[in-house]
Design a protein around this motif. Sequence first.
Motif, PDB file in Angstrom:
ATOM      1  N   ASP A   7       0.829  -1.208   0.000  1.00 20.89           N
ATOM      2  CA  ASP A   7       0.000   0.000   0.000  1.00 20.89           C
ATOM      3  C   ASP A   7       0.864   1.260   0.000  1.00 20.89           C
ATOM      4  O   ASP A   7       0.530   2.258  -0.656  1.00 20.89           O
ATOM      5  N   ILE A   8       1.972   1.229   0.749  1.00 21.68           N
ATOM      6  CA  ILE A   8       2.875   2.380   0.781  1.00 21.68           C
ATOM      7  C   ILE A   8       3.492   2.614  -0.592  1.00 21.68           C
ATOM      8  O   ILE A   8       3.529   3.746  -1.097  1.00 21.68           O
ATOM      9  N   ILE A   9       3.978   1.546  -1.219  1.00 23.92           N
ATOM     10  CA  ILE A   9       4.580   1.680  -2.545  1.00 23.92           C
ATOM     11  C   ILE A   9       3.555   2.210  -3.541  1.00 23.92           C
ATOM     12  O   ILE A   9       3.848   3.096  -4.358  1.00 23.92           O
ATOM     13  N   ARG A  10       2.320   1.698  -3.480  1.00 18.94           N
ATOM     14  CA  ARG A  10       1.286   2.152  -4.402  1.00 18.94           C
ATOM     15  C   ARG A  10       0.992   3.640  -4.197  1.00 18.94           C
ATOM     16  O   ARG A  10       0.857   4.403  -5.167  1.00 18.94           O
ATOM     17  N   ALA A  11       0.924   4.056  -2.941  1.00 17.89           N
ATOM     18  CA  ALA A  11       0.651   5.468  -2.649  1.00 17.89           C
ATOM     19  C   ALA A  11       1.781   6.360  -3.151  1.00 17.89           C
ATOM     20  O   ALA A  11       1.537   7.432  -3.731  1.00 17.89           O
ATOM     21  N   LEU A  12       3.023   5.934  -2.932  1.00 16.26           N
ATOM     22  CA  LEU A  12       4.169   6.733  -3.379  1.00 16.26           C
ATOM     23  C   LEU A  12       4.240   6.793  -4.907  1.00 16.26           C
ATOM     24  O   LEU A  12       4.572   7.837  -5.481  1.00 16.26           O
ATOM     25  N   LYS A  13       3.917   5.691  -5.575  1.00 14.77           N
ATOM     26  CA  LYS A  13       3.901   5.690  -7.046  1.00 14.77           C
ATOM     27  C   LYS A  13       2.845   6.657  -7.574  1.00 14.77           C
ATOM     28  O   LYS A  13       3.087   7.412  -8.518  1.00 14.77           O
ATOM     29  N   ASN A  14       1.667   6.606  -6.954  1.00 11.99           N
ATOM     30  CA  ASN A  14       0.581   7.482  -7.405  1.00 11.99           C
ATOM     31  C   ASN A  14       0.904   8.956  -7.181  1.00 11.99           C
ATOM     32  O   ASN A  14       0.450   9.821  -7.939  1.00 11.99           O
ATOM     33  N   ALA A  15       1.697   9.231  -6.157  1.00 11.21           N
ATOM     34  CA  ALA A  15       2.043  10.622  -5.847  1.00 11.21           C
ATOM     35  C   ALA A  15       3.113  11.181  -6.762  1.00 11.21           C
ATOM     36  O   ALA A  15       3.274  12.401  -6.870  1.00 11.21           O
ATOM     37  N   GLY A  16       3.855  10.312  -7.422  1.00 13.63           N
ATOM     38  CA  GLY A  16       4.919  10.768  -8.315  1.00 13.63           C
ATOM     39  C   GLY A  16       6.014  11.490  -7.560  1.00 13.63           C
ATOM     40  O   GLY A  16       6.596  10.960  -6.619  1.00 13.63           O
ATOM     41  N   PRO A  19       5.879  14.795  -2.403  1.00  8.31           N
ATOM     42  CA  PRO A  19       6.125  14.071  -1.147  1.00  8.31           C
ATOM     43  C   PRO A  19       4.824  13.777  -0.402  1.00  8.31           C
ATOM     44  O   PRO A  19       3.875  14.564  -0.441  1.00  8.31           O
ATOM     45  N   ILE A  20       4.805  12.625   0.276  1.00 10.06           N
ATOM     46  CA  ILE A  20       3.686  12.282   1.158  1.00 10.06           C
ATOM     47  C   ILE A  20       4.258  12.124   2.564  1.00 10.06           C
ATOM     48  O   ILE A  20       5.227  11.385   2.781  1.00 10.06           O
ATOM     49  N   SER A  21       3.659  12.813   3.508  1.00  4.58           N
ATOM     50  CA  SER A  21       4.171  12.763   4.875  1.00  4.58           C
ATOM     51  C   SER A  21       3.874  11.415   5.516  1.00  4.58           C
ATOM     52  O   SER A  21       2.936  10.704   5.115  1.00  4.58           O
ATOM     53  N   GLY A  22       4.661  11.081   6.524  1.00  6.29           N
ATOM     54  CA  GLY A  22       4.428   9.859   7.267  1.00  6.29           C
ATOM     55  C   GLY A  22       3.078   9.874   7.957  1.00  6.29           C
ATOM     56  O   GLY A  22       2.408   8.846   8.077  1.00  6.29           O
ATOM     57  N   GLU A  23       2.666  11.073   8.398  1.00  7.09           N
ATOM     58  CA  GLU A  23       1.360  11.192   9.053  1.00  7.09           C
ATOM     59  C   GLU A  23       0.227  10.856   8.080  1.00  7.09           C
ATOM     60  O   GLU A  23      -0.710  10.122   8.413  1.00  7.09           O
ATOM     61  N   GLU A  24       0.326  11.383   6.853  1.00  9.50           N
ATOM     62  CA  GLU A  24      -0.720  11.110   5.866  1.00  9.50           C
ATOM     63  C   GLU A  24      -0.743   9.631   5.483  1.00  9.50           C
ATOM     64  O   GLU A  24      -1.817   9.022   5.377  1.00  9.50           O
ATOM     65  N   LEU A  25       0.441   9.043   5.293  1.00  9.81           N
ATOM     66  CA  LEU A  25       0.494   7.609   4.983  1.00  9.81           C
ATOM     67  C   LEU A  25      -0.111   6.789   6.120  1.00  9.81           C
ATOM     68  O   LEU A  25      -0.841   5.823   5.888  1.00  9.81           O
ATOM     69  N   GLY A  26       0.207   7.174   7.352  1.00 16.47           N
ATOM     70  CA  GLY A  26      -0.333   6.461   8.500  1.00 16.47           C
ATOM     71  C   GLY A  26      -1.848   6.539   8.561  1.00 16.47           C
ATOM     72  O   GLY A  26      -2.522   5.542   8.858  1.00 16.47           O
ATOM     73  N   GLN A  27      -2.398   7.718   8.256  1.00 17.16           N
ATOM     74  CA  GLN A  27      -3.849   7.878   8.270  1.00 17.16           C
ATOM     75  C   GLN A  27      -4.499   7.013   7.183  1.00 17.16           C
ATOM     76  O   GLN A  27      -5.549   6.412   7.408  1.00 17.16           O
ATOM     77  N   GLY A  47      15.415  -2.879  -1.766  1.00 13.12           N
ATOM     78  CA  GLY A  47      15.904  -2.284  -3.003  1.00 13.12           C
ATOM     79  C   GLY A  47      15.155  -1.061  -3.482  1.00 13.12           C
ATOM     80  O   GLY A  47      15.534  -0.457  -4.493  1.00 13.12           O
ATOM     81  N   TYR A  48      14.094  -0.666  -2.781  1.00 10.58           N
ATOM     82  CA  TYR A  48      13.380   0.553  -3.155  1.00 10.58           C
ATOM     83  C   TYR A  48      14.167   1.764  -2.657  1.00 10.58           C
ATOM     84  O   TYR A  48      14.599   1.796  -1.503  1.00 10.58           O
ATOM     85  N   VAL A  49      14.352   2.745  -3.533  1.00  9.68           N
ATOM     86  CA  VAL A  49      15.032   3.987  -3.135  1.00  9.68           C
ATOM     87  C   VAL A  49      13.950   5.012  -2.844  1.00  9.68           C
ATOM     88  O   VAL A  49      13.222   5.445  -3.744  1.00  9.68           O
ATOM     89  N   ILE A  50      13.839   5.374  -1.563  1.00  6.66           N
ATOM     90  CA  ILE A  50      12.822   6.320  -1.121  1.00  6.66           C
ATOM     91  C   ILE A  50      13.517   7.500  -0.448  1.00  6.66           C
ATOM     92  O   ILE A  50      14.261   7.320   0.519  1.00  6.66           O
ATOM     93  N   LYS A  51      13.288   8.682  -0.992  1.00  4.06           N
ATOM     94  CA  LYS A  51      13.866   9.895  -0.410  1.00  4.06           C
ATOM     95  C   LYS A  51      12.932  10.408   0.665  1.00  4.06           C
ATOM     96  O   LYS A  51      11.750  10.678   0.412  1.00  4.06           O
ATOM     97  N   SER A  52      13.460  10.514   1.888  1.00  3.89           N
ATOM     98  CA  SER A  52      12.655  10.969   3.020  1.00  3.89           C
ATOM     99  C   SER A  52      13.219  12.278   3.543  1.00  3.89           C
ATOM    100  O   SER A  52      14.405  12.349   3.898  1.00  3.89           O
ATOM    101  N   SER A  53      12.382  13.311   3.554  1.00  2.00           N
ATOM    102  CA  SER A  53      12.812  14.631   4.017  1.00  2.00           C
ATOM    103  C   SER A  53      11.976  15.053   5.218  1.00  2.00           C
ATOM    104  O   SER A  53      10.741  15.102   5.127  1.00  2.00           O
ATOM    105  N   PRO A  54      12.626  15.359   6.351  1.00  4.61           N
ATOM    106  CA  PRO A  54      11.878  15.815   7.542  1.00  4.61           C
ATOM    107  C   PRO A  54      11.049  17.059   7.222  1.00  4.61           C
ATOM    108  O   PRO A  54      11.518  17.987   6.561  1.00  4.61           O
ATOM    109  N   GLY A  55       9.815  17.047   7.657  1.00  6.21           N
ATOM    110  CA  GLY A  55       8.940  18.186   7.426  1.00  6.21           C
ATOM    111  C   GLY A  55       8.308  18.213   6.057  1.00  6.21           C
ATOM    112  O   GLY A  55       7.447  19.054   5.778  1.00  6.21           O
TER     113      GLY A  55
END
Length: 321
Positions: A7-16, A19-27, A47-55
Amino acid sequence: MTDKKMDIIRALKNAGTDPISGEELGQRLGISRTMVWKYIKALGKEGYVIKSSPGSGHVLVSAPDKLYPSEIMDGLDTSIIGGDIRYFDEVDSTNDIAKKMGPLSDEGSVVIAEMQDSGRGRKGGHWVSPRGGVWMSVILKPNVVPAYAPRFTLMAGVAVARTIREFGIEASLKWPNDVLVGDKKVCGILTEMDAETDQINFVVIGMGINVNVSIEDLSEDIRSSSTSLSEIKGEELDRIAFVQVLLRALEDEYIQSKTLGFDSILEEWRSLSSTIGRDVDVVTPQRMISGKAVGITETGTLLVETAEGLEEIVAGSCIHR
C-alpha cells in the motif's frame, strides 16, 4: 511483501514527485507514523530507493529490478492466473516447487524466481537460468484426460510468442516447446502433470524466458543457438510489465480453450509456427525421422511427410534443416 508495504509503494507511485508525509500515509493505512517509518526502512532493504525529508515527506525515487509479487499483482487484471504468486530469489527449479504446491494450491498459482540452479529442459536436460530472465511456473487444473497434456505446452507457446510480439519483437514457435526469434531460441517450455488414468489432477507449465539475460551468462554450448530479448532490442525490457502481459495472455488462451475448445489455439500455433512447412529431422527415442513438417494434430503430435508416408510424432527433438 506485506499488504501495508504494498500500500505504501502504491501510494508513493501514485504521488509521483510529490512528497507524502508519514502522518498522511499512517492515516491512509490506519497505522502509526512509527510503523510507516519501519515499513519505509524495510522497503529500502528490499531495493526501493525512497527519499525521506523531515517536514516534507517521502518520495519514491526508484524500484528494484525484482519480480516481487506485489509489483506484478499491482494492476494485474486476471481472474484465474496470478492470484497467488510465490517469489524466490534463487531456487533449484520453479517446476519442482510448483509440483509440491499443486495438490493444495489454487488454480492459477504462480512460482517465479530470479535465478534457477537446476532448471530443467525436456528429457531432463539442464536449462541455464541466470539473473535477468523470467523463470516461472504456473499451476492449472483442467478437466481433461492426460492424453491432452501436450496441448498446454502449445498453449503456453502461443502466449509467450504473443507477449514477445507485444514488445515489438517477431517471435515464432518451434515444435514441440521452443519460442524462437529468427532462428535463435529465447524460451523453452516444460509441462509436467500429476494425473490418474483418466483425469489430470494438475499441470505445471514451466517457462524459461531470456528477457534481460546477457549472452555471456549462457553456457558456451548454447550461445550460438540462443539469444535474449534485450540483446535483440538493444535495451532492457521492463520485466514486471512483461510478466503481467504474459499472465494475461496465458489466461486468455486458457479461458479460450475451456469455452471455445482447442481448435482456435491450434490455429494460432500453426500461424506462429516456424516448423510447419520446413524440412526437419526429428530424433525420437527409437529412431530419427526425416521429412517435411506438414501439420499438427489436436493432441499436439507433429505430422511429418516422409518418403515412406505420413508420420505422427508424439515426442522428439526437432531439428530445422
